[in-house]
Design a protein around this motif. Structure first.
Motif, PDB file in Angstrom:
ATOM      1  N   UNK A  60     -16.945 -13.630  20.603  1.00  0.00           N
ATOM      2  CA  UNK A  60     -17.546 -13.615  19.263  1.00  0.00           C
ATOM      3  C   UNK A  60     -16.783 -12.759  18.260  1.00  0.00           C
ATOM      4  N   UNK A  61     -15.954 -11.821  18.733  1.00  0.00           N
ATOM      5  CA  UNK A  61     -15.169 -10.978  17.849  1.00  0.00           C
ATOM      6  C   UNK A  61     -13.779 -11.543  17.567  1.00  0.00           C
ATOM      7  N   UNK A  62     -13.305 -12.434  18.427  1.00  0.00           N
ATOM      8  CA  UNK A  62     -11.929 -12.920  18.299  1.00  0.00           C
ATOM      9  C   UNK A  62     -11.843 -14.369  17.826  1.00  0.00           C
ATOM     10  N   UNK A  63     -12.599 -15.274  18.436  1.00  0.00           N
ATOM     11  CA  UNK A  63     -12.452 -16.693  18.106  1.00  0.00           C
ATOM     12  C   UNK A  63     -12.745 -17.003  16.640  1.00  0.00           C
ATOM     13  N   UNK A  64     -13.805 -16.463  16.020  1.00  0.00           N
ATOM     14  CA  UNK A  64     -14.021 -16.753  14.597  1.00  0.00           C
ATOM     15  C   UNK A  64     -12.833 -16.371  13.722  1.00  0.00           C
ATOM     16  N   UNK A  65     -12.080 -15.339  14.109  1.00  0.00           N
ATOM     17  CA  UNK A  65     -10.924 -14.934  13.308  1.00  0.00           C
ATOM     18  C   UNK A  65      -9.812 -15.975  13.379  1.00  0.00           C
ATOM     19  N   UNK A  66      -9.695 -16.684  14.490  1.00  0.00           N
ATOM     20  CA  UNK A  66      -8.712 -17.762  14.600  1.00  0.00           C
ATOM     21  C   UNK A  66      -9.152 -18.987  13.805  1.00  0.00           C
ATOM     22  N   UNK A  67     -10.432 -19.309  13.916  1.00  0.00           N
ATOM     23  CA  UNK A  67     -10.949 -20.472  13.197  1.00  0.00           C
ATOM     24  C   UNK A  67     -10.861 -20.273  11.685  1.00  0.00           C
ATOM     25  N   UNK A  68     -10.858 -19.033  11.237  1.00  0.00           N
ATOM     26  CA  UNK A  68     -10.859 -18.730   9.801  1.00  0.00           C
ATOM     27  C   UNK A  68      -9.458 -18.534   9.232  1.00  0.00           C
ATOM     28  N   UNK A  69      -8.416 -18.935   9.971  1.00  0.00           N
ATOM     29  CA  UNK A  69      -7.056 -18.735   9.478  1.00  0.00           C
ATOM     30  C   UNK A  69      -6.810 -19.482   8.163  1.00  0.00           C
ATOM     31  N   UNK A  70      -6.256 -18.744   7.215  1.00  0.00           N
ATOM     32  CA  UNK A  70      -5.925 -19.305   5.908  1.00  0.00           C
ATOM     33  C   UNK A  70      -4.492 -19.832   5.980  1.00  0.00           C
ATOM     34  N   UNK A  71      -4.335 -21.003   6.577  1.00  0.00           N
ATOM     35  CA  UNK A  71      -3.000 -21.556   6.808  1.00  0.00           C
ATOM     36  C   UNK A  71      -2.795 -22.775   5.928  1.00  0.00           C
ATOM     37  N   UNK A  72      -1.720 -22.808   5.143  1.00  0.00           N
ATOM     38  CA  UNK A  72      -1.523 -23.910   4.198  1.00  0.00           C
ATOM     39  C   UNK A  72      -1.200 -25.247   4.850  1.00  0.00           C
ATOM     40  N   UNK A  73      -0.721 -25.231   6.099  1.00  0.00           N
ATOM     41  CA  UNK A  73      -0.377 -26.466   6.785  1.00  0.00           C
ATOM     42  C   UNK A  73      -1.493 -26.941   7.694  1.00  0.00           C
ATOM     43  N   UNK A  74      -1.140 -27.871   8.593  1.00  0.00           N
ATOM     44  CA  UNK A  74      -2.096 -28.414   9.554  1.00  0.00           C
ATOM     45  C   UNK A  74      -2.110 -27.528  10.791  1.00  0.00           C
ATOM     46  N   UNK A  75      -3.293 -27.105  11.205  1.00  0.00           N
ATOM     47  CA  UNK A  75      -3.422 -26.244  12.379  1.00  0.00           C
ATOM     48  C   UNK A  75      -4.737 -26.546  13.076  1.00  0.00           C
TER      49      UNK A  75
END
Length: 392
Positions: A60-75
């Motif tokens: 719960x502390x790590x996965x949401x931070x990955x899902x919330x990545x502000x990446x301009x491309x496709x990820x």
């Protein structure tokens, strides 16, 4: 001169070399290399692969931070549930539904085949699925690693701007309890001493290593290097990965993270002891000769200075006291930058000999566990000594 004085002078000579000749390992300025303003003209596709085994406590502390990545491309994110018994996979699906963000796929490869460590078996499955999406880069990150929203963007920008095939950041580990303060910064300090980041990051590198918690890897280079199959038995998988990439002609960069943090707690000495002991003897290639040399080296470099200072003052041995005191001061001075990086008080620096003594005991315990047949144990799995070919 006394025998103790000779040992103290020898230790002082070693510290003079470490200060000036070991790649300035004690400096903490190796951060992500500079990138052009705005990033690349085209943002490549990236797939994030997360191996996870019984990680419900930290997910719960790590996965949401990955899902919330502000990446301009496709990820997108692939989480590989490696035989968890605590509902890790189900929790990951629930977190994705709650937080949204990047697309998440949760898969399970089943138990590892013979000759594979669990993490690399999970990575094999996740990387195979990722390659079907034809990404230019893979981000291999552990389930306990939390990323700031711009982490992926900065990693990709650094790799593309500098022609790097592997960009690895050593996540800032959690430092909250007394034992974490005493042991964790020293863990990173010793790692940097063994693998000086400056040597790794040279155009003509003098050393090779990576930090497995956060690795951005060019997919084509991974295929050319035969990763992860070529390192399938590796217990110290990050260093083995870096060596495989280097053998394939890839360029590597390793540094300290500013936007990537480990959220795994190690509140007591027991947890930290197990973390170090599970792989310390593997680092020494399961060699009794290297073990003996390491123990002797740790004693001369880290334990002799305070002993020489105290015994020299008490016994009137001026040379031993002077050499021991200067060596101890240099030791503490080189540890200061790492303590500042971890936002810890500098009064911890003179305690480094005690911490080194703990690491000495952990290393010996790692060897004892191996020779008792317990090998490298982690989360219910025990790994015997790998075939020699897997680490070359």
């Amino acid at each position: 001169m006394s025998t103790l004085a000779w040992f103290a002078l020898g230790s002082l000579a070693v510290w003079a070399w470490l200060l000036l000749g070991q790649g300035f390992f004690w400096r903490t300025d190796q951060r992500l290399p500079p990138v052009p303003r705005g990033g690349p003209d085209r943002w490549p596709r990236v797939v994030v692969v997360v191996p996870a085994r019984d990680e419900a406590g930290v997910l719960p502390l790590s996965l949401p931070s990955l899902l919330a990545q502000d990446y301009p491309g496709v990820a997108e994110v692939i989480l590989v549930d490696d035989g968890s018994t605590d509902g890790t996979g189900k929790l990951a699906v629930g977190l994705a539904g709650r937080y949204g963000g990047l697309p998440l796929t949760v898969v399970s490869p089943g138990e590892p085949e013979a000759g594979w460590t669990g993490k690399l078996w999970a990575l094999r499955h996740g990387m195979a699925l990722a390659r079907a999406r034809e990404p230019e880069f893979l981000l291999l990150t552990d389930a306990d690693i939390a990323h700031e929203p711009d982490s992926l963007r900065l990693l990709v920008a650094a790799a593309t701007a500098n022609g790097l095939d592997l960009v690895s950041q050593m996540a800032r580990l959690r430092v909250a309890s007394f034992w974490e303060r005493l042991v964790v910064p020293a863990f990173v300090y010793f790692f940097a001493q063994l693998y000086p980041f400056r040597w790794i990051n040279r155009r003509r590198p003098l050393s090779t290593a990576a930090a497995g918690g956060c690795v951005l890897l060019r997919t084509g280079t991974a295929v050319a290097a035969g990763v992860p199959e070529v390192i399938r038995q590796a217990v110290i998988d990050d260093v083995s990965l870096a060596r495989a990439v280097r053998r394939a002609g890839g360029r590597i960069w390793l540094g300290l993270a500013e936007r990537v943090d480990s959220v795994r707690p190690y509140p007591g000495l027991g947890e930290l002891w197990r973390m170090v002991a599970r792989s310390a003897y593997a680092q020494l290639r399961h060699s009794p000769l290297l073990l003996a040399g390491t123990v002797a080296g740790l004693a001369v470099v880290y334990l002799v200075p305070p002993v020489a200072l105290v015994a020299g003052v008490a016994g009137g041995d001026a040379v031993a006291a002077w050499a021991g005191g200067v060596a101890w001061a240099v030791m503490a001075g080189t540890y200061g930058p790492m303590l500042r990086y971890y936002r810890q008080p500098l009064w911890l620096a003179p305690l480094l000999p005690f911490t080194a003594f703990l690491y000495l005991l952990m290393t010996v315990d790692s060897a004892v566990r191996h020779h008792r047949g317990r090998g490298a144990a982690w989360k219910g799995r025990t790994y015997a000594r790998p075939e020699a070919t897997s680490e070359r």
